[in-house]
Enzyme design. Sequence first.
Site, PDB file in Angstrom:
ATOM      1  N   HIS A  65       0.820  -1.217   0.000  1.00  0.00           N
ATOM      2  CA  HIS A  65       0.000   0.000   0.000  1.00  0.00           C
ATOM      3  C   HIS A  65       0.858   1.273   0.000  1.00  0.00           C
ATOM      4  O   HIS A  65       0.716   2.105  -0.907  1.00  0.00           O
ATOM      5  CB  HIS A  65      -0.971  -0.007   1.176  1.00  0.00           C
ATOM      6  N   HIS A  89       3.722   6.901   5.716  1.00  0.00           N
ATOM      7  CA  HIS A  89       2.542   7.611   6.227  1.00  0.00           C
ATOM      8  C   HIS A  89       1.689   6.818   7.214  1.00  0.00           C
ATOM      9  O   HIS A  89       0.938   7.399   7.992  1.00  0.00           O
ATOM     10  CB  HIS A  89       1.678   8.105   5.060  1.00  0.00           C
ATOM     11  N   GLU A  93       0.716   5.552  12.890  1.00  0.00           N
ATOM     12  CA  GLU A  93      -0.626   5.145  13.311  1.00  0.00           C
ATOM     13  C   GLU A  93      -0.720   3.656  13.590  1.00  0.00           C
ATOM     14  O   GLU A  93      -1.302   3.231  14.587  1.00  0.00           O
ATOM     15  CB  GLU A  93      -1.646   5.512  12.233  1.00  0.00           C
ATOM     16  N   ASP A  94      -0.131   2.849  12.699  1.00  0.00           N
ATOM     17  CA  ASP A  94      -0.382   1.408  12.726  1.00  0.00           C
ATOM     18  C   ASP A  94       0.734   0.567  13.331  1.00  0.00           C
ATOM     19  O   ASP A  94       0.578  -0.652  13.446  1.00  0.00           O
ATOM     20  CB  ASP A  94      -0.646   0.907  11.293  1.00  0.00           C
ATOM     21  N   ASP A 156      -3.197   8.432  -0.971  1.00  0.00           N
ATOM     22  CA  ASP A 156      -3.525   7.355  -0.035  1.00  0.00           C
ATOM     23  C   ASP A 156      -4.968   6.899  -0.238  1.00  0.00           C
ATOM     24  O   ASP A 156      -5.255   5.701  -0.357  1.00  0.00           O
ATOM     25  CB  ASP A 156      -3.302   7.867   1.390  1.00  0.00           C
ATOM     26  N   ASP A 278     -25.246  15.352 -24.730  1.00  0.00           N
ATOM     27  CA  ASP A 278     -23.852  15.812 -24.709  1.00  0.00           C
ATOM     28  C   ASP A 278     -23.028  14.979 -23.727  1.00  0.00           C
ATOM     29  O   ASP A 278     -22.499  15.483 -22.756  1.00  0.00           O
ATOM     30  CB  ASP A 278     -23.761  17.298 -24.357  1.00  0.00           C
TER      31      ASP A 278
END
Length: 746
Positions: A65, A89, A93-94, A156, A278
């Site tokens: 990812h 990134h 957090e993870d 992301d 259109d």
Amino acid sequence: MSLSCLPEGLSASPPQFHPELRGLLARVASYDAKADPALIDDAYGVAEQAHAAQKRDNGEPYITHPLAVANILAGYKLDAASIITALLHDTVEDTSVSLADLQKRFGPEIAGLVDGVTKLTRLELQSDRTKQAENFRKLVLAMSKDIRVLIVKLADRLHNMRTIGAISAAHKRQRIARETMEIYAPLAERIGMEAVKTELQTRSFAEIDPEAYETIQARLNFLRGQGADVIEEVRRELTNVCQEAGVSVVEIAGREKSPYSIWQKMQRRNVAFEQLSDIMAFRIIVPSRADCYVALGAIHAAYPVIAGRFKDYISTPKTNGYQSLHTGVTLRQPRNQKIEIQIRTPEMQAVAEAGVAAHWLYKQSDASAGDVQKFRWVQDLLEILENSAPDEFLENTKLELYQDQVFCFTPKGQLIQLPRGATSVDFAYAVHSQIGDTCVGARINGRLMPLRYELQNGDQVEILTARGGTPSPAWERFVTTGKARARIRRFLAQQMRDAHRDAGKSILAKAFRQEGVDGSEKVLEPVLKALKQASVDDLYVAVATGIIGAKDVINAAYPELRAPRAPRMLPAFMGGALTARSPRSSGAKADYGMPITGIVAGMDVHYAGCCHPLPGDKIVGIVTTGKGVTVHAKDCATLETFAATPERFIDIDWDTASIAKMDPKTQKFTGRISVIANNGPNALASLTNAVAKQDGAIANLKVVNRQQDFFETLVDVEVRDARHLNQVIAGLRGTSGIAQVERERA
């Protein structure tokens, strides 16, 4: 995990780069010779080790990812710091990697970018909007300091949408898609990343409304098979037209519009797919700005022009820097097909596709936080941040993001860009917050017009102000920009708080006086903590709003006055019989015969005069002791006043089976509309005739504002349901002399 624990080979210049990085490093090197491949490789090593134990929903290693996000950014030629941020990134957090670790290893710039991009909470759009609002709040603050935070965040989200099919839970896919459609796609549009915006919208649309998406795709596939050579034929035709005018064409490309843009047009025009003519657009790239206008003249001379479709974004660029000429024409016989044409230079095309990423703001030595100042919309978001309550911030910023624009001018010629549907009040707040607060009137193209008048492209707007002027509560019902709504709500909230403070002070003074004891602030301050209030003013407000009783304050201040009280008996229906889980009965009827389900038989039912709910509207009931149940439309602004007492809300709905059995001749419900009409001798006659043509009947009519050029009136119309009222509104909008019509909600 501390970065000091990582293998020694990742700490300095590794002898050999990770093989997974070959493609990425080659792409970065092709446009940025200053990029340090060893540092990028180092970041990849940190991310790979930190995410080693993690898998994505599709079973792939998690590192795929951040690597994909980095490759997306490389496609837009982002600098090395952004590429490294993309790789790192999710680490804070993870994983156990800390921001301090990253700062020590990669420096403050990259650590700051990672901090801005880090997803701070797991968002739940449906169950906890306060969390989402707080997360978006932090994103706004971060991108106001460095726009790269937003660009990385968009990449992301783009990769997450590309792989959303791996998520098994349908409700989770829907939540992510809605959030993408409501927040990230408009943000991509705001910074000019058109390709990202279109892909985010298309993928979100496929999740949110798969049936509509598949229907449009099937129709496009059918048309593609029917006329596979049409795009190439039109492209050759346009090339010949330009060359005959002496314009050297760099490129002409034809494309179908995206499924979501087609869906939007169907909804906006209220037409079926077959009625759209259109759905094809052609982009003409020419060498210079002057050639753009020459090509435009040649095309307008060669084909019939569709009225109202020409837009010049070259002389008046969009706020995101987008420049192009747009027009619509009808092809020659026998095709007789309508197409959209965009004309621009290669430089304009680069900005149209990549937006702010094409400017390389972040690569210049003098490009820092000050560069973002040129993005006026970012400053507007910051002002909304300052003026909004946490639970209102997300709503107001969404209003600010949607940008189907109109271009208006001040008397001095300053260009003001606003979302379509904006009013004079929105214009006033766009010029300056103080002008909006003190606005009392507006002249549109020299004529005095109501403040709720919807502005049109090219209008010249002069705002009239008055010393001591204040926002009106009525403004909130018709403004369209988040900035205006946030300022109005802030003023009204402060005004209401002041009124509650004064009322609470009076209530307490009277209660203390009746007890014959001192009720001064010196007495109240010591009991604030026990009453869970931060200040005396907060205590006054709590008393006025019924959160705290005056007797409770007296007992807290003078415990010796406390006396035992007999338990208060609640009315039977307040004990739970009228909650959302109560037994439903369809026997209750409205005061003019509307059947409602979900109300206990025998209860009084009243219909709110603020929103005039009709069959077809989503509704909710509010319980009032001694008055029964009041039925409101779910989007009624008045419901906000009951937010602190959720136990008063009950789940109700229309009894459609009973309504279907009613005689259409007697099935009359009252809806209210607001009409602005030219002040002519036959104006009222035209209004009433238009209502009658749509099989409506006027029950009441009140002129609320009359000027030399126009008058504004509230009209109560007897209709069958909400759809019938919309037909009446549509009929009025098509009537000569009627300037504006809308349903009145308060």
